[in-house]
Design a protein around this motif. Structure first.
Motif, PDB file in Angstrom:
ATOM      1  N   ALA A 376      26.031 -12.476  -1.007  1.00 41.50           N
ATOM      2  CA  ALA A 376      27.220 -11.796  -0.494  1.00 41.50           C
ATOM      3  C   ALA A 376      26.834 -10.753   0.557  1.00 41.50           C
ATOM      4  O   ALA A 376      25.914  -9.960   0.355  1.00 41.50           O
ATOM      5  CB  ALA A 376      27.978 -11.126  -1.636  1.00 41.50           C
ATOM      6  N   THR A 377      27.559 -10.780   1.670  1.00 39.67           N
ATOM      7  CA  THR A 377      27.307  -9.795   2.725  1.00 39.67           C
ATOM      8  C   THR A 377      27.516  -8.378   2.208  1.00 39.67           C
ATOM      9  O   THR A 377      26.755  -7.462   2.534  1.00 39.67           O
ATOM     10  CB  THR A 377      28.241 -10.051   3.922  1.00 39.67           C
ATOM     11  OG1 THR A 377      28.021 -11.367   4.423  1.00 39.67           O
ATOM     12  CG2 THR A 377      27.992  -9.043   5.032  1.00 39.67           C
ATOM     13  N   LEU A 378      28.531  -8.190   1.377  1.00 38.45           N
ATOM     14  CA  LEU A 378      28.824  -6.865   0.851  1.00 38.45           C
ATOM     15  C   LEU A 378      27.638  -6.311   0.069  1.00 38.45           C
ATOM     16  O   LEU A 378      27.336  -5.113   0.150  1.00 38.45           O
ATOM     17  CB  LEU A 378      30.066  -6.906  -0.041  1.00 38.45           C
ATOM     18  CG  LEU A 378      30.470  -5.572  -0.682  1.00 38.45           C
ATOM     19  CD1 LEU A 378      30.748  -4.520   0.383  1.00 38.45           C
ATOM     20  CD2 LEU A 378      31.677  -5.754  -1.596  1.00 38.45           C
ATOM     21  N   GLY A 379      26.945  -7.154  -0.677  1.00 35.48           N
ATOM     22  CA  GLY A 379      25.789  -6.689  -1.439  1.00 35.48           C
ATOM     23  C   GLY A 379      24.706  -6.127  -0.544  1.00 35.48           C
ATOM     24  O   GLY A 379      24.122  -5.070  -0.830  1.00 35.48           O
ATOM     25  N   ARG A 380      24.425  -6.829   0.558  1.00 37.00           N
ATOM     26  CA  ARG A 380      23.399  -6.349   1.487  1.00 37.00           C
ATOM     27  C   ARG A 380      23.841  -5.053   2.161  1.00 37.00           C
ATOM     28  O   ARG A 380      23.035  -4.133   2.360  1.00 37.00           O
ATOM     29  CB  ARG A 380      23.106  -7.424   2.538  1.00 37.00           C
ATOM     30  CG  ARG A 380      22.504  -8.702   1.965  1.00 37.00           C
ATOM     31  CD  ARG A 380      21.940  -9.590   3.068  1.00 37.00           C
ATOM     32  NE  ARG A 380      22.962 -10.009   4.021  1.00 37.00           N
ATOM     33  CZ  ARG A 380      23.730 -11.084   3.873  1.00 37.00           C
ATOM     34  NH1 ARG A 380      23.603 -11.844   2.778  1.00 37.00           N
ATOM     35  NH2 ARG A 380      24.622 -11.422   4.788  1.00 37.00           N
ATOM     36  N   VAL A 381      25.123  -4.978   2.496  1.00 39.37           N
ATOM     37  CA  VAL A 381      25.640  -3.763   3.133  1.00 39.37           C
ATOM     38  C   VAL A 381      25.577  -2.588   2.164  1.00 39.37           C
ATOM     39  O   VAL A 381      25.209  -1.468   2.539  1.00 39.37           O
ATOM     40  CB  VAL A 381      27.074  -3.994   3.636  1.00 39.37           C
ATOM     41  CG1 VAL A 381      27.727  -2.677   4.055  1.00 39.37           C
ATOM     42  CG2 VAL A 381      27.074  -4.970   4.810  1.00 39.37           C
ATOM     43  N   LEU A 382      25.912  -2.828   0.893  1.00 43.49           N
ATOM     44  CA  LEU A 382      25.866  -1.751  -0.096  1.00 43.49           C
ATOM     45  C   LEU A 382      24.444  -1.226  -0.285  1.00 43.49           C
ATOM     46  O   LEU A 382      24.244  -0.030  -0.524  1.00 43.49           O
ATOM     47  CB  LEU A 382      26.429  -2.235  -1.432  1.00 43.49           C
ATOM     48  CG  LEU A 382      27.946  -2.453  -1.487  1.00 43.49           C
ATOM     49  CD1 LEU A 382      28.346  -3.033  -2.838  1.00 43.49           C
ATOM     50  CD2 LEU A 382      28.697  -1.150  -1.227  1.00 43.49           C
ATOM     51  N   GLN A 383      23.455  -2.110  -0.186  1.00 45.15           N
ATOM     52  CA  GLN A 383      22.063  -1.657  -0.273  1.00 45.15           C
ATOM     53  C   GLN A 383      21.771  -0.633   0.821  1.00 45.15           C
ATOM     54  O   GLN A 383      21.146   0.408   0.576  1.00 45.15           O
ATOM     55  CB  GLN A 383      21.113  -2.855  -0.139  1.00 45.15           C
ATOM     56  CG  GLN A 383      21.084  -3.794  -1.325  1.00 45.15           C
ATOM     57  CD  GLN A 383      20.237  -3.260  -2.480  1.00 45.15           C
ATOM     58  OE1 GLN A 383      19.660  -2.180  -2.399  1.00 45.15           O
ATOM     59  NE2 GLN A 383      20.177  -4.022  -3.561  1.00 45.15           N
ATOM     60  N   SER A 384      22.223  -0.930   2.036  1.00 44.13           N
ATOM     61  CA  SER A 384      22.014   0.010   3.142  1.00 44.13           C
ATOM     62  C   SER A 384      22.806   1.293   2.933  1.00 44.13           C
ATOM     63  O   SER A 384      22.299   2.402   3.150  1.00 44.13           O
ATOM     64  CB  SER A 384      22.414  -0.641   4.470  1.00 44.13           C
ATOM     65  OG  SER A 384      21.559  -1.718   4.792  1.00 44.13           O
ATOM     66  N   LEU A 385      24.055   1.157   2.496  1.00 45.14           N
ATOM     67  CA  LEU A 385      24.890   2.339   2.297  1.00 45.14           C
ATOM     68  C   LEU A 385      24.318   3.255   1.218  1.00 45.14           C
ATOM     69  O   LEU A 385      24.408   4.485   1.324  1.00 45.14           O
ATOM     70  CB  LEU A 385      26.317   1.924   1.939  1.00 45.14           C
ATOM     71  CG  LEU A 385      27.114   1.200   3.037  1.00 45.14           C
ATOM     72  CD1 LEU A 385      28.508   0.847   2.528  1.00 45.14           C
ATOM     73  CD2 LEU A 385      27.211   2.053   4.296  1.00 45.14           C
ATOM     74  N   ALA A 386      23.725   2.671   0.180  1.00 45.91           N
ATOM     75  CA  ALA A 386      23.101   3.490  -0.862  1.00 45.91           C
ATOM     76  C   ALA A 386      21.901   4.243  -0.293  1.00 45.91           C
ATOM     77  O   ALA A 386      21.692   5.430  -0.580  1.00 45.91           O
ATOM     78  CB  ALA A 386      22.680   2.609  -2.034  1.00 45.91           C
ATOM     79  N   LYS A 387      21.108   3.560   0.523  1.00 47.04           N
ATOM     80  CA  LYS A 387      19.936   4.198   1.140  1.00 47.04           C
ATOM     81  C   LYS A 387      20.362   5.325   2.077  1.00 47.04           C
ATOM     82  O   LYS A 387      19.671   6.341   2.199  1.00 47.04           O
ATOM     83  CB  LYS A 387      19.131   3.136   1.896  1.00 47.04           C
ATOM     84  CG  LYS A 387      17.836   3.644   2.494  1.00 47.04           C
ATOM     85  CD  LYS A 387      16.982   2.491   3.008  1.00 47.04           C
ATOM     86  CE  LYS A 387      17.659   1.759   4.145  1.00 47.04           C
ATOM     87  NZ  LYS A 387      16.768   0.722   4.744  1.00 47.04           N
ATOM     88  N   TRP A 388      21.508   5.150   2.721  1.00 44.54           N
ATOM     89  CA  TRP A 388      22.011   6.166   3.653  1.00 44.54           C
ATOM     90  C   TRP A 388      22.710   7.327   2.945  1.00 44.54           C
ATOM     91  O   TRP A 388      23.111   8.291   3.589  1.00 44.54           O
ATOM     92  CB  TRP A 388      22.999   5.539   4.635  1.00 44.54           C
ATOM     93  CG  TRP A 388      22.426   4.462   5.497  1.00 44.54           C
ATOM     94  CD1 TRP A 388      21.110   4.151   5.678  1.00 44.54           C
ATOM     95  CD2 TRP A 388      23.165   3.530   6.305  1.00 44.54           C
ATOM     96  NE1 TRP A 388      20.976   3.092   6.549  1.00 44.54           N
ATOM     97  CE2 TRP A 388      22.224   2.693   6.949  1.00 44.54           C
ATOM     98  CE3 TRP A 388      24.523   3.330   6.547  1.00 44.54           C
ATOM     99  CZ2 TRP A 388      22.605   1.672   7.821  1.00 44.54           C
ATOM    100  CZ3 TRP A 388      24.912   2.314   7.410  1.00 44.54           C
ATOM    101  CH2 TRP A 388      23.959   1.493   8.039  1.00 44.54           C
ATOM    102  N   GLY A 389      22.893   7.222   1.626  1.00 45.94           N
ATOM    103  CA  GLY A 389      23.578   8.282   0.890  1.00 45.94           C
ATOM    104  C   GLY A 389      25.084   8.213   0.999  1.00 45.94           C
ATOM    105  O   GLY A 389      25.773   9.218   0.813  1.00 45.94           O
ATOM    106  N   VAL A 390      25.620   7.015   1.265  1.00 41.23           N
ATOM    107  CA  VAL A 390      27.065   6.846   1.446  1.00 41.23           C
ATOM    108  C   VAL A 390      27.746   6.436   0.145  1.00 41.23           C
ATOM    109  O   VAL A 390      28.852   6.887  -0.159  1.00 41.23           O
ATOM    110  CB  VAL A 390      27.353   5.807   2.553  1.00 41.23           C
ATOM    111  CG1 VAL A 390      28.845   5.539   2.679  1.00 41.23           C
ATOM    112  CG2 VAL A 390      26.786   6.283   3.882  1.00 41.23           C
ATOM    113  N   VAL A 391      27.116   5.559  -0.634  1.00 42.77           N
ATOM    114  CA  VAL A 391      27.693   5.122  -1.905  1.00 42.77           C
ATOM    115  C   VAL A 391      26.741   5.458  -3.042  1.00 42.77           C
ATOM    116  O   VAL A 391      25.531   5.599  -2.858  1.00 42.77           O
ATOM    117  CB  VAL A 391      28.000   3.605  -1.909  1.00 42.77           C
ATOM    118  CG1 VAL A 391      28.995   3.247  -0.826  1.00 42.77           C
ATOM    119  CG2 VAL A 391      26.717   2.782  -1.775  1.00 42.77           C
ATOM    120  N   GLY A 392      27.312   5.581  -4.231  1.00 41.41           N
ATOM    121  CA  GLY A 392      26.540   5.865  -5.435  1.00 41.41           C
ATOM    122  C   GLY A 392      27.421   5.640  -6.643  1.00 41.41           C
ATOM    123  O   GLY A 392      28.566   5.168  -6.516  1.00 41.41           O
TER     124      GLY A 392
END
Length: 400
Positions: A376-392
């Motif tokens: 899923a594209t969303l899964g890969r995007v969430l990995q980046s967003l977590a690294k950026w401190g956007v989601v948790g």
């Protein structure tokens, strides 16, 4: 004392006059200073590379050092905390005046990045708009007679937070003639026209963008952090510079004699016209503009990405973190899109489903990571967003 969010501050003080304001719920992470300042030392020693906004300057007895004095900087091998750092330098200086300024703290430390963004958001909500320039934090530590540059203007609205008292800021409105550039003892002539701002832990010292000021901290080692809202934004100019760099600005060595009547573009002009068409038609200019805007706006105009330190895992359930910035841009061709999160930027193919998923996050939704397909594209995007401190983890999950 007024609060920075009060209507009186907005209507009577902001960009009008200096003031000592009450502290608020958004406070600088003083405990993070050792880790933050260590990044400057590592960069000075060549062990890491700091962004262009980050810089350290050392001044001894009113003279700026030509080269950075690393022995004046915080060193975790020698300093257990800020107090031992200050004591070490005081002992070394043996009564001489000194100060070290660290510029660009949000570029090297996530906690100071979070603080700057939170305070910038607080000010924006109070004003009803964001100031146009970038936002930054500087740290000043030392015992010194006066600011070595003399009375000067920052062209930034400053909010000064104090960890160790001792510093007084003499300020003058821009209407005072002759004070610009005045050093000790010349600026003493204007002392009776100044408004002194006390830098104390129980208040925030504010002065507008066009205020002349000079600091004095001769008796005690003071430790202050200034959060600055700069007056101008140079991002548009940077995009223009990229376009200019792509063009040929040199004229021909030889030119035709020329005759009356119809003519054509010179070879150099025709080449530049084709370059401009290509930059626009292939989306280069649009990409440059989108990247600049997303980096600037998703960081609340800090203009630098939130620093990443070490690996960041993805929780089983995630949502948008309260202070995070998440934006996206869809190209006019709808062939690609660009995602901005806490100053980080990534480009990807246009994806309608991903846009819907991102909109759900912004609206307060959560995502069960385990339920996502492995590709899923969303899964890969969430990995980046977590690294950026956007989601948790959602707030209720994080507190368990």
């Amino acid at each position: 004392m007024l609060n920075v969010t009060s209507p009186e501050f907005v209507t009577k003080v902001w960009r009008r006059e200096v003031a000592e304001l009450a502290t608020c719920s958004v406070t600088p992470p003083v405990a993070a200073l050792p880790d933050c300042l260590n990044e400057f030392l590592k960069a000075a020693r060549g062990a890491s590379k700091t962004p262009g906004q980050a810089e350290a300057v050392t001044v001894i007895d009113g003279q700026r050092s030509d080269s950075l004095e690393t022995s004046q900087m915080f060193d975790p091998d020698l300093d257990a905390d800020m107090d031992t750092y200050i004591q070490r330098i005081e002992t070394k200086m043996a009564g001489r005046f000194w100060n070290t300024a660290y510029f660009g703290l949000p570029a090297v430390n996530a906690e100071f990045w979070d603080f700057a963004k939170a305070f910038a958001d607080l000010v924006a909500q109070a004003l009803g708009h964001r100031p146009g320039g970038r936002v930054d934090i500087d740290c000043f530590v030392g015992r010194y007679e006066w600011t070595h540059t003399g009375a000067h203007v920052d062209y930034a609205d400053n909010f000064a937070f104090t960890a160790r008292p001792g510093k007084v800021m003499l300020t003058w409105p821009s209407s005072v003639s002759g004070v610009a550039g005045a050093k000790w003892p010349e600026y003493n002539t204007f002392r009776d026209q100044s408004t002194p701002l006390k830098n104390l832990p129980d208040r925030i010292a504010y002065f507008p963008y066009d205020t002349y000021h000079v600091a004095e901290s001769p008796e005690e080692v003071s430790l202050n952090m200034n959060l600055a809202f700069w007056d101008d934004c140079r991002d548009t100019g940077k995009v223009v510079d990229r376009v200019r760099h792509a063009l040929n600005s040199k004229g021909p060595k030889r030119a035709p004699i020329g005759i009356n009547g119809a003519t054509t573009l010179a070879v150099e002009d025709a080449d530049n016209l084709n370059t401009l068409r290509r930059l626009v038609s292939q989306g280069d200019v649009e990409r440059w503009m989108a990247e600049s805007a997303l980096r600037r706006e998703s960081s609340s105009r800090l203009g630098v990405p939130r620093p990443i330190s070490g690996p960041v895992g993805l929780a089983a359930e995630v949502s948008l973190l309260p202070t995070a910035g998440l934006q996206w841009y869809v190209s006019e061709s709808r062939e690609w899109m660009m995602l901005g999160g806490n100053g980080h930027v990534a480009q990807m193919p246009f994806d309608r489903q991903l846009l819907d998923d991102l909109a759900s996050l912004v609206d307060g939704g959560t995502v069960e990571v385990g339920s996502l397909a492995s590709d899923a594209t969303l899964g890969r995007v969430l990995q980046s967003l977590a690294k950026w401190g956007v989601v948790g983890p959602p707030a209720q999950t994080a507190g368990q």
